[in-house]
Design an enzyme around this catalytic site. Sequence first.
Site, PDB file in Angstrom:
ATOM      1  N   ASP A 146      -6.241  -2.927  -2.393  1.00 16.03           N
ATOM      2  CA  ASP A 146      -5.358  -3.916  -1.763  1.00 16.03           C
ATOM      3  C   ASP A 146      -3.935  -3.412  -1.562  1.00 16.03           C
ATOM      4  O   ASP A 146      -3.285  -3.763  -0.577  1.00 16.03           O
ATOM      5  CB  ASP A 146      -5.391  -5.258  -2.504  1.00 16.03           C
ATOM      6  N   ASP A 179     -13.751  -0.213  -8.415  1.00 16.45           N
ATOM      7  CA  ASP A 179     -13.674  -1.482  -9.150  1.00 16.45           C
ATOM      8  C   ASP A 179     -14.442  -2.645  -8.503  1.00 16.45           C
ATOM      9  O   ASP A 179     -14.763  -3.619  -9.172  1.00 16.45           O
ATOM     10  CB  ASP A 179     -12.204  -1.915  -9.306  1.00 16.45           C
ATOM     11  N   ASP A 223     -13.263  -4.900  -6.584  1.00 19.14           N
ATOM     12  CA  ASP A 223     -12.410  -6.034  -6.961  1.00 19.14           C
ATOM     13  C   ASP A 223     -11.659  -6.622  -5.771  1.00 19.14           C
ATOM     14  O   ASP A 223     -10.608  -7.228  -5.933  1.00 19.14           O
ATOM     15  CB  ASP A 223     -11.409  -5.587  -8.043  1.00 19.14           C
TER      16      ASP A 223
HETATM   17  P1  ADP Z   1      -4.904   0.456  -4.382  1.00 24.77           P
HETATM   18  O1  ADP Z   1      -4.774   0.740  -2.933  1.00 24.77           O
HETATM   19  O2  ADP Z   1      -6.101   1.103  -4.994  1.00 24.77           O
HETATM   20  O3  ADP Z   1      -4.767  -1.020  -4.707  1.00 24.77           O
HETATM   21  P2  ADP Z   1      -2.179   0.818  -5.310  1.00 24.77           P
HETATM   22  O4  ADP Z   1      -1.975  -0.611  -5.653  1.00 24.77           O
HETATM   23  O5  ADP Z   1      -1.604   1.849  -6.220  1.00 24.77           O
HETATM   24  O6  ADP Z   1      -3.709   1.195  -5.148  1.00 24.77           O
HETATM   25  O7  ADP Z   1      -1.576   1.040  -3.861  1.00 24.77           O
HETATM   26  C1  ADP Z   1      -1.678   2.289  -3.227  1.00 24.77           C
HETATM   27  C2  ADP Z   1      -0.425   2.554  -2.443  1.00 24.77           C
HETATM   28  O8  ADP Z   1      -0.285   1.587  -1.398  1.00 24.77           O
HETATM   29  C3  ADP Z   1       0.878   2.426  -3.227  1.00 24.77           C
HETATM   30  O9  ADP Z   1       1.145   3.564  -4.006  1.00 24.77           O
HETATM   31  C4  ADP Z   1       1.872   2.265  -2.094  1.00 24.77           C
HETATM   32  O10 ADP Z   1       2.133   3.492  -1.487  1.00 24.77           O
HETATM   33  C5  ADP Z   1       1.094   1.401  -1.107  1.00 24.77           C
HETATM   34  N1  ADP Z   1       1.466  -0.012  -1.293  1.00 24.77           N
HETATM   35  C6  ADP Z   1       1.174  -0.805  -2.341  1.00 24.77           C
HETATM   36  N2  ADP Z   1       1.740  -2.024  -2.213  1.00 24.77           N
HETATM   37  C7  ADP Z   1       2.420  -1.991  -1.051  1.00 24.77           C
HETATM   38  C8  ADP Z   1       3.252  -2.932  -0.331  1.00 24.77           C
HETATM   39  N3  ADP Z   1       3.488  -4.147  -0.806  1.00 24.77           N
HETATM   40  N4  ADP Z   1       3.778  -2.544   0.825  1.00 24.77           N
HETATM   41  C9  ADP Z   1       3.552  -1.301   1.328  1.00 24.77           C
HETATM   42  N5  ADP Z   1       2.809  -0.366   0.706  1.00 24.77           N
HETATM   43  C10 ADP Z   1       2.248  -0.692  -0.453  1.00 24.77           C
HETATM   44  O1  F6P Z   2      -8.703   1.290  -9.496  1.00 23.16           O
HETATM   45  C1  F6P Z   2      -9.501   2.327  -9.976  1.00 23.16           C
HETATM   46  C2  F6P Z   2      -9.149   2.622 -11.420  1.00 23.16           C
HETATM   47  O2  F6P Z   2      -9.966   3.707 -11.844  1.00 23.16           O
HETATM   48  C3  F6P Z   2      -9.279   1.460 -12.382  1.00 23.16           C
HETATM   49  O3  F6P Z   2     -10.625   1.206 -12.741  1.00 23.16           O
HETATM   50  C4  F6P Z   2      -8.425   1.923 -13.521  1.00 23.16           C
HETATM   51  O4  F6P Z   2      -7.917   0.825 -14.248  1.00 23.16           O
HETATM   52  C5  F6P Z   2      -7.312   2.667 -12.817  1.00 23.16           C
HETATM   53  O5  F6P Z   2      -7.794   3.012 -11.520  1.00 23.16           O
HETATM   54  C6  F6P Z   2      -6.862   3.915 -13.506  1.00 23.16           C
HETATM   55  O6  F6P Z   2      -5.761   4.403 -12.808  1.00 23.16           O
HETATM   56  P1  F6P Z   2      -5.204   5.881 -12.961  1.00 23.16           P
HETATM   57  O7  F6P Z   2      -6.082   6.769 -12.148  1.00 23.16           O
HETATM   58  O8  F6P Z   2      -3.836   5.775 -12.400  1.00 23.16           O
HETATM   59  O9  F6P Z   2      -5.254   6.233 -14.405  1.00 23.16           O
END
Ligand code: ADP
Ligand code: F6P
Length: 359
Positions: free
Chosen positions: A106, A130, A132
Amino acid sequence: MAKFRKIGILTSGGDAPGMNAAVRAVARKALQNGIKVIGIRGGYEGLLNEDMIDLNTHKVSQIITKGGTVLYSSRCPRFIEREWQERGVEICHDHEIDAIVAIGGDGTFRGATALTNLGIPSIGIPGTIDNDITATEYTIGFDTAMNTVLSMVDALRETCESHNRCNVIEVMGRDCGMIALYTGMATGALAIAIPEIPFDEKYGIEKLASARKQGKRGLIAVTSEGMKPTADGENFSEHFVKEIEKTTGIETRFARCGHIIRGGAPTIRDRVMATEMGYRAVTELLDGKSNEVICYVGGRIKPVDINYALILDRMYKNKLAEHDLDSFTDEQIASMREICSDKSANIRRLYQMAMDISF
Ligand code: ADP
Ligand code: F6P
């Protein structure tokens, strides 16, 4: 049909097996339509650092079999700021990138929305072990991660059986218990602890003790990393190990699967799902669509508006902010509530089923 000179692909957030299959599908489908393809290495950080490679048909050859992501991944906190998003758009213009496909969770989709709003049409593909993301019933990597857990737990059960022991196995999933629930079911765990269901510790320990009394030697409990720590701040799984030993006297060991389940060759399910999602991401862009996440709903690939997907997710996770629902109709809100309650009900149903027949 929309015209694009180049499409950029990036993978961002936690890597997941199958991401490469999605990269391959996006690249091949775009190339087939005469569009050049740029691989942006290291997620949004790579975009800001202009770390890019040309992808052609040969460059994506054989990557379907590989875990991890050949485009690398990162967390890029600065991309949350508008100033850096604008810089990202500027860089896209400099490199003649007219659209982006972003594979991740997300957070990644929020980045994609920011790019779309600033003029670079973007599409998200759900890639995270995940599973999720509420808007989709499947995220790329879930199946491979679970199969890795499965072999680990099956192996642990053998040594438990030999030594008349119990093993508690903690699995990843962040705040989501899906990996723990499914793998707990599939390995015949006697206790499963996930954040979505209040865990009855006493009942779980009684089950282990009763199974032992009836002669069961290898005892398995699967816990999710998303379980809240105890009141003393102790990790739940480690606490549970001690409680089992203290209450029952059963020798108990602890294993944390950790990041091992993030790697490994993707299963057929992940390769096929990633291929379908990647292919569809490009056809959506060609149809002039953007700001969508390519979901899997009711057995079909279904593109869903990213804003809708993000709000639905917040609704499910009880994180709605005050005006989040303002732009939705009553019918949409009712349907969102139904999706959330169906999802919760399904988790409860599966959990109950697993517990009913575990021993
Ligand atoms: P995931 O995509 O697995 O949920 P993250 O939450 O770490 O993993 O988000 C991945 C990347 O997406 C972040 O490191 C950032 O670069 C970008 N991102 C996250 N939230 C935002 C946001 N509100 N606006 C713009 N980019 C975002
Ligand atoms: O979102 C995937 C995931 O592997 C989660 O299951 C876990 O909580 C997290 O990422 C671990 O993050 P990192 O790779 O930053 O340790």
